[in-house]
Every structure is written in C-alpha cells, then in structure tokens.
Design a protein around this motif. Sequence first.
Motif, PDB file in Angstrom:
ATOM      1  N   ALA A 295     -63.939 -76.942  29.239  1.00 18.01           N
ATOM      2  CA  ALA A 295     -62.740 -77.254  30.040  1.00 18.01           C
ATOM      3  C   ALA A 295     -61.604 -76.295  29.679  1.00 18.01           C
ATOM      4  CB  ALA A 295     -62.307 -78.690  29.787  1.00 18.01           C
ATOM      5  N   GLN A 296     -60.704 -76.102  30.638  1.00 15.37           N
ATOM      6  CA  GLN A 296     -59.514 -75.283  30.443  1.00 15.37           C
ATOM      7  C   GLN A 296     -58.291 -76.118  30.843  1.00 15.37           C
ATOM      8  OE1 GLN A 296     -59.691 -71.923  29.290  1.00 15.37           O
ATOM      9  NE2 GLN A 296     -61.845 -72.440  28.978  1.00 15.37           N
ATOM     10  N   PHE A 297     -57.111 -75.763  30.329  1.00 13.84           N
ATOM     11  CA  PHE A 297     -55.901 -76.479  30.709  1.00 13.84           C
ATOM     12  C   PHE A 297     -55.623 -76.334  32.214  1.00 13.84           C
ATOM     13  CE2 PHE A 297     -54.879 -76.227  26.115  1.00 13.84           C
ATOM     14  CZ  PHE A 297     -54.585 -77.564  25.903  1.00 13.84           C
ATOM     15  N   THR A 298     -56.111 -75.264  32.787  1.00 10.66           N
ATOM     16  CA  THR A 298     -55.909 -75.057  34.228  1.00 10.66           C
ATOM     17  C   THR A 298     -56.673 -76.084  35.065  1.00 10.66           C
ATOM     18  OG1 THR A 298     -57.683 -73.405  34.110  1.00 10.66           O
ATOM     19  CG2 THR A 298     -55.412 -72.587  34.069  1.00 10.66           C
ATOM     20  N   ASP A 299     -57.630 -76.792  34.443  1.00 10.68           N
ATOM     21  CA  ASP A 299     -58.409 -77.803  35.169  1.00 10.68           C
ATOM     22  C   ASP A 299     -57.613 -79.082  35.411  1.00 10.68           C
ATOM     23  OD1 ASP A 299     -60.527 -76.032  34.996  1.00 10.68           O
ATOM     24  OD2 ASP A 299     -61.381 -76.975  33.209  1.00 10.68           O
TER      25      ASP A 299
ATOM     26  N   LEU B  33     -47.916 -73.189  27.720  1.00 14.40           N
ATOM     27  CA  LEU B  33     -49.157 -73.186  26.944  1.00 14.40           C
ATOM     28  C   LEU B  33     -49.642 -71.768  26.686  1.00 14.40           C
ATOM     29  CD1 LEU B  33     -51.048 -76.130  28.699  1.00 14.40           C
ATOM     30  CD2 LEU B  33     -50.043 -76.144  26.412  1.00 14.40           C
ATOM     31  N   ASP B  34     -49.478 -70.926  27.669  1.00 17.32           N
ATOM     32  CA  ASP B  34     -49.890 -69.529  27.525  1.00 17.32           C
ATOM     33  C   ASP B  34     -49.071 -68.833  26.434  1.00 17.32           C
ATOM     34  OD1 ASP B  34     -51.590 -67.352  28.541  1.00 17.32           O
ATOM     35  OD2 ASP B  34     -49.686 -66.441  29.134  1.00 17.32           O
ATOM     36  N   GLU B  35     -47.799 -69.198  26.341  1.00 14.70           N
ATOM     37  CA  GLU B  35     -46.919 -68.595  25.341  1.00 14.70           C
ATOM     38  C   GLU B  35     -47.404 -68.869  23.916  1.00 14.70           C
ATOM     39  OE1 GLU B  35     -42.154 -68.380  24.870  1.00 14.70           O
ATOM     40  OE2 GLU B  35     -43.002 -70.376  24.547  1.00 14.70           O
ATOM     41  N   ILE B  36     -47.953 -70.074  23.701  1.00 15.11           N
ATOM     42  CA  ILE B  36     -48.431 -70.416  22.354  1.00 15.11           C
ATOM     43  C   ILE B  36     -49.949 -70.248  22.244  1.00 15.11           C
ATOM     44  CG2 ILE B  36     -46.506 -71.931  21.743  1.00 15.11           C
ATOM     45  CD1 ILE B  36     -48.159 -74.310  22.664  1.00 15.11           C
ATOM     46  N   ASN B  37     -50.538 -69.573  23.253  1.00 11.38           N
ATOM     47  CA  ASN B  37     -51.962 -69.218  23.242  1.00 11.38           C
ATOM     48  C   ASN B  37     -52.877 -70.430  23.224  1.00 11.38           C
ATOM     49  OD1 ASN B  37     -53.893 -67.186  23.375  1.00 11.38           O
ATOM     50  ND2 ASN B  37     -54.220 -67.196  21.166  1.00 11.38           N
ATOM     51  N   PHE B  38     -52.475 -71.495  23.918  1.00  8.18           N
ATOM     52  CA  PHE B  38     -53.329 -72.666  24.090  1.00  8.18           C
ATOM     53  C   PHE B  38     -54.141 -72.457  25.368  1.00  8.18           C
ATOM     54  CE2 PHE B  38     -51.305 -76.433  21.609  1.00  8.18           C
ATOM     55  CZ  PHE B  38     -51.242 -75.642  20.475  1.00  8.18           C
ATOM     56  N   LYS B  39     -55.435 -72.268  25.210  1.00  9.77           N
ATOM     57  CA  LYS B  39     -56.297 -72.024  26.370  1.00  9.77           C
ATOM     58  C   LYS B  39     -57.261 -73.181  26.617  1.00  9.77           C
ATOM     59  CE  LYS B  39     -54.746 -67.749  26.837  1.00  9.77           C
ATOM     60  NZ  LYS B  39     -53.862 -67.384  27.962  1.00  9.77           N
ATOM     61  N   THR B  40     -57.914 -73.604  25.539  1.00 14.47           N
ATOM     62  CA  THR B  40     -58.954 -74.624  25.646  1.00 14.47           C
ATOM     63  C   THR B  40     -58.470 -75.933  25.030  1.00 14.47           C
ATOM     64  OG1 THR B  40     -60.615 -72.885  25.426  1.00 14.47           O
ATOM     65  CG2 THR B  40     -61.362 -75.147  25.104  1.00 14.47           C
TER      66      THR B  40
END
Length: 454
Positions: free
Chosen positions: A3-7, A18-25
């Motif tokens: 899963a991804q946060f984009t889901d 989230l992208d700023e703190i490198n949270f992807k999964t």
Amino acid sequence: MTAQFTDFNLKPEILAALDEINFKTPTAVQERLIPVVMRGRSVIGQSQTGSGKTHTFLLPIFNALKPELDQVQAVITTPSRELAQQIYTAAKQIAAHVSPEIRIGNFVGGTDKERQVKQLASHQPQIVIGTPGRIADLLKTQALDVHLTKTLVVDEADMTMDLGFLPEVDAVAGAMPEELQMLVFSATIPEKLRPFLRKYLDNPVVEEIPVTTVISDTIDNWLISTKGSSNNDIILKLLTIGQPYLALIFTNTKERADELTHFLKSQGMKVATIHGGIAPRERKRVMKQVQNLDFQFVVATDLAARGIDIEGVSHVINDGIPEDLDFFIHRVGRTGRNGMDGTAITLYAPGDDARVAELEDLGVEFNPKDIKNGEIVDSYNRNRRTNRKKTQKKLDPTMIGLIAKKKKKIKPGYKHQINQAIKRKDQMDRRIAERTAMKVRKKTNKEEGAKKKR
C-alpha cells in the motif's frame, strides 16, 4: 501489492507534507486504520510503540478538517507533556502545507494557564493537543469550547490510566456531542480500561496489530550481568568503549537518575537528565538541546520511554529491568527506528533471573555479553546450568528423600555416604533387572521346550 499513502484519497497538501518527511509506505497500523477512521468510525488501535500511531490519527483529522470553520474540530489527549509536544510538532509540519492557516493549540501542565485563557478568549484552535489535566481545567473554566467537536483521540490510553488521568479524559469526552468519533490508541488494553471504552465507544472497529517480533530486528539486544561490578562502572565502560552516537540510559527512579548523572559528570562526561522531578520549562529546554545534539548521553526515567521521540538514538541502556515489563519494550523501542540499526543493553543482577525469564517468555531474545580487557565480548548463556540439569539422570524418589535429609551444616563424609547409597541403589537396580531378564528367559525356554515335546 504494498500500500501507498496515495491509496487513501488524501488531499494533495497532506501528501505534500508526507513527501517532505519521506513517508511513502504506511505502517501496518496506518494501512489498517486510516481508511476506517476516514469513514468516520470509532476505533481502538492496539499496537506497539513506534508503530506509526501518531500519523494514523493526524492524517484523517487533517483530511476532514474544515479550515474555514472557526471552532474546535478535534481534541487529542496524551499523558505526558513530551508526547504532546511530539504530536504538536508532527501536526505543525502537516499544517504548514495547508491553506488557509490551521490553528493548533498545545495545552499542557506546567505552562502559563492565564496566557492560554487570554488566547482562547480571542480565538479557539481548530485542533487541540494536550495533557488531560490541562484540557479538562480549561473546559472547567469555560475557556475552551468543545461542545461541537467531532473527534476525540485518546493516545497512549493505558499510560493515561496508569498515571491516573482517566477521570480528566472522561470529563473531556463528557463535554462533547453524543455522536462523537473516538479514536483510542494504546500499546496494551488493560481490563481496568474496558469500562471507559464501553461507556463512549459504540461498536468500534478494534484492530490489534500483531507484533511479529517484540523487538525490532534492527536492534542488537544485549544482556550483561552486573555480578562483581557496579552499574556505574559498567555504564561508564559501555559509553566509552562503544562511543555511541546518542545514548539513552534509563533508570527506574528519579533518585537513581540523579545519582547516575552525578557519577557520569564526575567522570568528565556531558550528560542531560530528564525525569518528572525536573521543572517543565527546564525539561523542555533540555529536550531542545538533546534534539540539537548538544548532548551525547541522556539519563532518563520511564517518563521518557513513551513521551520522547529523539531521532538518531544509537544505544539504549537499561540501568535495571523496569517493574512494568511493558516499559522495557518502550525503552528499547527508542533505538533501531526507521530501519536504522540500534543497540539495546540491559544490566541485570543475580536476583533478576526471574524478571529476565519473564521478558524471554514475552518473546524477547537476548545476546549475552561481557566486558573484558576493554572490549565487549560474547558471554555464556545464563541458563547453562538449568539446561545441563535437564540432561542429568533423574533420581528416583528414594534417593531424593535421602538427599533431602541433608542438614544445613554438612557432617564429614555425608556427601560420600550419599554417593555410596546411590551406587548401592544402582547395583540393586541392575541385579533386579538381571533377575527379571533371567526369569523371562527361563519361562521362554520352558515354553519352547513344551512345544517341541508336542
């Protein structure tokens, strides 16, 4: 498929945060509960420390927030000032990407209440974060208005109960609408907490995120015996031999924390101290210095085990095993985070064997170590004697009774008498076995002879 946060159908500005703190999964608890919370359901999420609970509730809160609505829309309670600050920092990071500006209030004990009352008189925050006592106090004086609040988060619910803050949380929840979305997060769900949960949560979604390993596999978990040495000397050696990037040393009491800090400072080491006996402002100042890496060594009590999130902790040292074994997991969980390697070191005295065994029963695995000639080396398994006994010949009841008669003051030759008795018993057993075997042979021969005569 991972899963991804984009889901999760989150707003673009939240994904940017989230992208700023490198949270992807998302973590396991985030993957399971974020969609549920976004549907408006109340939840009970049980998962270990460091599992990502903070963003599990912050992301849905921000996603549902209406910036144009000038009222408190979510309240987050947490049992310690340090943890409140941690959540506040995470919330501010997300809010920086949201427009128009989101007002977030951080209300904890030990801060200027009068100033907070004045600020609340001019405008109410849209998100309230704080300790139960201060939030309940602001409600009691009618400075804070939560009668239209839709969401209440009770973070670290078991610790909230242990510290006696549940009545204050009850008062906060009681001031909110009946149709309240309550999000309860906790490392454990004790039986004493269940009446409170039944009172406010109607058919909640309950998720217990299983722990595949009690301690992250990125942590090297050592066990060192203090037999014949002082804890102070061992800790000093550990800090000087390993040259940790940042070490958290946990003690069981404030007094012990002060004592250890004094000793380490007397050895020329720059040490920070964090415990409940230190004034809140001073604690906040010290925490800021620690986060700025002004200190390499931090001595703390269990106040810090859940309430502090310091990045880059390379070593955790347990000066002793905590009374509440849950705190052991919280302590060790301060290192080995975000996929980084960490080392956890626990000192134990000869009388701590039962406590170590309890931790092992919980699934904690230790690597026994020792300090020799200025180096940390592998040591023997503390259960070696127990394991050896399991392979020894088991005595029969007669011999056990004979040995049990042994007096505290052993008479001369007593051990020899026991050994001789055991030897005689073995000889007797062999003779009985031989006689039995001979009888069986004679009977067999006799029967075979009778058959031949027929």
